[in-house]
Design a protein around this motif. Structure first.
Motif, PDB file in Angstrom:
ATOM      1  N   MET A  49       0.836  -1.192   0.000  1.00 37.37           N
ATOM      2  CA  MET A  49       0.000   0.000   0.000  1.00 37.37           C
ATOM      3  C   MET A  49       0.873   1.246   0.000  1.00 37.37           C
ATOM      4  SD  MET A  49      -2.487  -1.768   2.758  1.00 37.37           S
ATOM      5  CE  MET A  49      -1.063  -2.595   3.432  1.00 37.37           C
ATOM      6  N   ILE A  50       0.519   2.204  -0.856  1.00 37.28           N
ATOM      7  CA  ILE A  50       1.226   3.484  -0.933  1.00 37.28           C
ATOM      8  C   ILE A  50       0.198   4.569  -0.649  1.00 37.28           C
ATOM      9  CG2 ILE A  50       2.572   5.050  -2.363  1.00 37.28           C
ATOM     10  CD1 ILE A  50       3.394   2.612  -4.048  1.00 37.28           C
ATOM     11  N   ARG A  51       0.361   5.268   0.469  1.00 34.88           N
ATOM     12  CA  ARG A  51      -0.570   6.320   0.882  1.00 34.88           C
ATOM     13  C   ARG A  51       0.017   7.686   0.544  1.00 34.88           C
ATOM     14  NH1 ARG A  51      -4.907   6.370   3.990  1.00 34.88           N
ATOM     15  NH2 ARG A  51      -4.512   4.285   4.754  1.00 34.88           N
ATOM     16  N   ASN A  52      -0.831   8.567   0.010  1.00 38.40           N
ATOM     17  CA  ASN A  52      -0.420   9.915  -0.381  1.00 38.40           C
ATOM     18  C   ASN A  52      -0.845  10.912   0.694  1.00 38.40           C
ATOM     19  OD1 ASN A  52       0.235  12.283  -1.653  1.00 38.40           O
ATOM     20  ND2 ASN A  52      -1.381  12.166  -3.186  1.00 38.40           N
ATOM     21  N   LEU A  53       0.112  11.507   1.363  1.00 41.91           N
ATOM     22  CA  LEU A  53      -0.168  12.521   2.376  1.00 41.91           C
ATOM     23  C   LEU A  53      -0.054  13.936   1.819  1.00 41.91           C
ATOM     24  CD1 LEU A  53       1.790  10.941   5.372  1.00 41.91           C
ATOM     25  CD2 LEU A  53      -0.613  10.664   4.765  1.00 41.91           C
ATOM     26  N   GLY A  54       0.227  14.046   0.519  1.00 44.94           N
ATOM     27  CA  GLY A  54       0.384  15.360  -0.111  1.00 44.94           C
ATOM     28  C   GLY A  54      -0.747  15.652  -1.082  1.00 44.94           C
ATOM     29  N   VAL A  90       1.036  -0.551 -22.820  1.00 48.65           N
ATOM     30  CA  VAL A  90       1.658   0.468 -21.982  1.00 48.65           C
ATOM     31  C   VAL A  90       0.754   0.718 -20.787  1.00 48.65           C
ATOM     32  CG1 VAL A  90       2.376   2.882 -21.901  1.00 48.65           C
ATOM     33  CG2 VAL A  90       2.805   1.518 -23.946  1.00 48.65           C
ATOM     34  N   MET A  91       1.330   0.703 -19.613  1.00 45.81           N
ATOM     35  CA  MET A  91       0.580   0.962 -18.389  1.00 45.81           C
ATOM     36  C   MET A  91       0.517   2.466 -18.158  1.00 45.81           C
ATOM     37  SD  MET A  91      -0.259  -1.831 -16.784  1.00 45.81           S
ATOM     38  CE  MET A  91       0.001  -3.533 -17.140  1.00 45.81           C
ATOM     39  N   LEU A  92      -0.688   3.001 -18.100  1.00 41.24           N
ATOM     40  CA  LEU A  92      -0.853   4.424 -17.833  1.00 41.24           C
ATOM     41  C   LEU A  92      -0.553   4.704 -16.366  1.00 41.24           C
ATOM     42  CD1 LEU A  92      -4.162   5.164 -19.756  1.00 41.24           C
ATOM     43  CD2 LEU A  92      -1.825   5.691 -20.459  1.00 41.24           C
ATOM     44  N   PRO A  93       0.043   5.859 -16.071  1.00 42.39           N
ATOM     45  CA  PRO A  93       0.284   6.213 -14.668  1.00 42.39           C
ATOM     46  C   PRO A  93      -1.032   6.261 -13.888  1.00 42.39           C
ATOM     47  CG  PRO A  93       1.394   7.735 -16.156  1.00 42.39           C
ATOM     48  CD  PRO A  93       0.495   6.887 -16.997  1.00 42.39           C
ATOM     49  N   VAL A  94      -0.905   6.125 -12.592  1.00 38.60           N
ATOM     50  CA  VAL A  94      -2.056   6.116 -11.696  1.00 38.60           C
ATOM     51  C   VAL A  94      -2.168   7.473 -11.006  1.00 38.60           C
ATOM     52  CG1 VAL A  94      -3.010   5.025  -9.624  1.00 38.60           C
ATOM     53  CG2 VAL A  94      -1.824   3.641 -11.327  1.00 38.60           C
ATOM     54  N   ARG A  95      -3.364   8.066 -11.060  1.00 35.71           N
ATOM     55  CA  ARG A  95      -3.615   9.339 -10.374  1.00 35.71           C
ATOM     56  C   ARG A  95      -3.950   9.013  -8.926  1.00 35.71           C
ATOM     57  NH1 ARG A  95      -7.906  12.428  -8.685  1.00 35.71           N
ATOM     58  NH2 ARG A  95      -7.635  14.670  -8.894  1.00 35.71           N
ATOM     59  N   LEU A  96      -3.145   9.554  -8.019  1.00 33.41           N
ATOM     60  CA  LEU A  96      -3.342   9.305  -6.593  1.00 33.41           C
ATOM     61  C   LEU A  96      -3.737  10.612  -5.915  1.00 33.41           C
ATOM     62  CD1 LEU A  96      -3.286   7.169  -4.406  1.00 33.41           C
ATOM     63  CD2 LEU A  96      -0.854   7.644  -4.083  1.00 33.41           C
ATOM     64  N   ALA A  97      -5.003  10.712  -5.554  1.00 29.79           N
ATOM     65  CA  ALA A  97      -5.528  11.932  -4.931  1.00 29.79           C
ATOM     66  C   ALA A  97      -4.980  12.086  -3.514  1.00 29.79           C
ATOM     67  CB  ALA A  97      -7.055  11.889  -4.916  1.00 29.79           C
ATOM     68  N   HIS A 100      -5.494   9.552  -0.323  1.00 32.63           N
ATOM     69  CA  HIS A 100      -5.890   8.221  -0.786  1.00 32.63           C
ATOM     70  C   HIS A 100      -4.675   7.304  -0.835  1.00 32.63           C
ATOM     71  CE1 HIS A 100     -10.046   9.214  -1.951  1.00 32.63           C
ATOM     72  NE2 HIS A 100      -9.542  10.421  -2.094  1.00 32.63           N
ATOM     73  N   GLN A 101      -4.944   6.032  -1.096  1.00 34.00           N
ATOM     74  CA  GLN A 101      -3.835   5.104  -1.237  1.00 34.00           C
ATOM     75  C   GLN A 101      -4.031   4.242  -2.471  1.00 34.00           C
ATOM     76  OE1 GLN A 101      -3.702   2.874   2.413  1.00 34.00           O
ATOM     77  NE2 GLN A 101      -4.679   1.090   1.517  1.00 34.00           N
ATOM     78  N   ALA A 102      -2.906   3.783  -2.998  1.00 33.60           N
ATOM     79  CA  ALA A 102      -2.888   2.846  -4.113  1.00 33.60           C
ATOM     80  C   ALA A 102      -2.328   1.532  -3.592  1.00 33.60           C
ATOM     81  CB  ALA A 102      -2.022   3.386  -5.244  1.00 33.60           C
ATOM     82  N   VAL A 159      -6.141   2.374  -7.297  1.00 40.18           N
ATOM     83  CA  VAL A 159      -6.436   3.326  -6.228  1.00 40.18           C
ATOM     84  C   VAL A 159      -7.571   2.792  -5.381  1.00 40.18           C
ATOM     85  CG1 VAL A 159      -7.219   5.680  -5.734  1.00 40.18           C
ATOM     86  CG2 VAL A 159      -5.597   5.258  -7.589  1.00 40.18           C
ATOM     87  N   VAL A 160      -7.414   2.959  -4.067  1.00 36.79           N
ATOM     88  CA  VAL A 160      -8.466   2.614  -3.115  1.00 36.79           C
ATOM     89  C   VAL A 160      -9.097   3.932  -2.689  1.00 36.79           C
ATOM     90  CG1 VAL A 160      -8.978   1.534  -0.912  1.00 36.79           C
ATOM     91  CG2 VAL A 160      -7.176   0.597  -2.357  1.00 36.79           C
ATOM     92  N   GLU A 161     -10.329   4.152  -3.100  1.00 30.09           N
ATOM     93  CA  GLU A 161     -10.995   5.427  -2.822  1.00 30.09           C
ATOM     94  C   GLU A 161     -11.402   5.517  -1.346  1.00 30.09           C
ATOM     95  OE1 GLU A 161     -11.251   7.875  -4.956  1.00 30.09           O
ATOM     96  OE2 GLU A 161     -10.453   6.703  -6.612  1.00 30.09           O
ATOM     97  N   GLY A 162     -11.543   6.745  -0.890  1.00 28.90           N
ATOM     98  CA  GLY A 162     -12.087   6.994   0.443  1.00 28.90           C
ATOM     99  C   GLY A 162     -11.157   6.673   1.587  1.00 28.90           C
ATOM    100  N   MET A 163      -9.866   6.623   1.331  1.00 27.60           N
ATOM    101  CA  MET A 163      -8.905   6.331   2.395  1.00 27.60           C
ATOM    102  C   MET A 163      -8.315   7.647   2.877  1.00 27.60           C
ATOM    103  SD  MET A 163      -9.035   3.020   2.579  1.00 27.60           S
ATOM    104  CE  MET A 163      -7.661   2.677   3.630  1.00 27.60           C
ATOM    105  N   PRO A 164      -8.839   8.224   3.949  1.00 30.75           N
ATOM    106  CA  PRO A 164      -8.309   9.526   4.403  1.00 30.75           C
ATOM    107  C   PRO A 164      -6.881   9.392   4.937  1.00 30.75           C
ATOM    108  CG  PRO A 164      -9.851   8.637   6.000  1.00 30.75           C
ATOM    109  CD  PRO A 164      -9.876   7.720   4.806  1.00 30.75           C
ATOM    110  N   ALA A 165      -6.115  10.450   4.762  1.00 32.24           N
ATOM    111  CA  ALA A 165      -4.743  10.468   5.262  1.00 32.24           C
ATOM    112  C   ALA A 165      -4.740  10.471   6.773  1.00 32.24           C
ATOM    113  CB  ALA A 165      -4.019  11.704   4.718  1.00 32.24           C
TER     114      ALA A 165
END
Length: 166
Positions: A49-54, A90-97, A100-102, A159-165
């Motif tokens: 799991m990779i969580r985005n805090l930014g 080709v794998m498109l990049p993933v948008r990480l809001a 949220h986490q991927a 992406v796993v939606e609804g995962m608050p930082a």
């Protein structure tokens, strides 16, 4: 590929093109076994799991994963495309809001099922994103054929939606 699929992919790519790559300082990595979902029939694995805090950003769909020992040395283990996954597209990049986490699933052979076995026991999992790396502890035993690198499967990030930082 049907025309509609191409148009949707082009829209997604152009909408995401303005987003910068994710900054390592805002990402947190961890692993989890999902209560044993990966275990059975001499197989095991983990969810990475990779969580985005930014701020909203982009991640590569297949970040480079390596497994390391207690001394930080890379172990002879390499990614193998999951069965049925074509390596050509080709794998498109993933948008990480923001907030949220991927996740990506990693799976491997966890028992001595080969005629001549090789085992690796990583203590650290490293994720290369751009020019930098993130790491997290891991306890696992992966098996493969003696004389060859041990293989693990890695699915593309989703992406796993609804995962608050936190």
């Amino acid at each position: 590929m049907p025309l509609l699929s191409l148009m949707i992919a082009a829209q997604a790519l152009s909408a995401s093109a303005a987003l910068p790559p994710c900054r390592l300082s805002y990402l947190r990595v961890s692993v989890g076994g999902r209560d044993g979902d990966f275990n059975g029939m001499s197989h095991s694995g983990t969810a990475l799991m990779i969580r985005n805090l930014g701020a909203d950003c982009m991640l590569p769909a297949l970040p480079v994963i390596s497994l390391r020992d207690a001394h930080g040395r890379a172990l002879p283990a390499m990614r193998r495309a999951p069965v049925g996954m074509h390596p050509g597209p080709v794998m498109l990049p993933v948008r990480l809001a923001a907030g949220h986490q991927a996740e990506t699933d990693l799976r491997w052979v966890a028992g001595p099922v080969f005629a001549h076995n090789r085992a690796v026991k990583p203590t650290r999992l490293t994720v290369q994103i751009g020019a930098g790396t993130l790491h997290t502890p891991i306890t696992a035993t992966l098996y493969g054929e003696a004389g060859k690198p041990v293989a693990f499967e890695q699915t593309p990030l989703h992406v796993v939606e609804g995962m608050p930082a936190r």
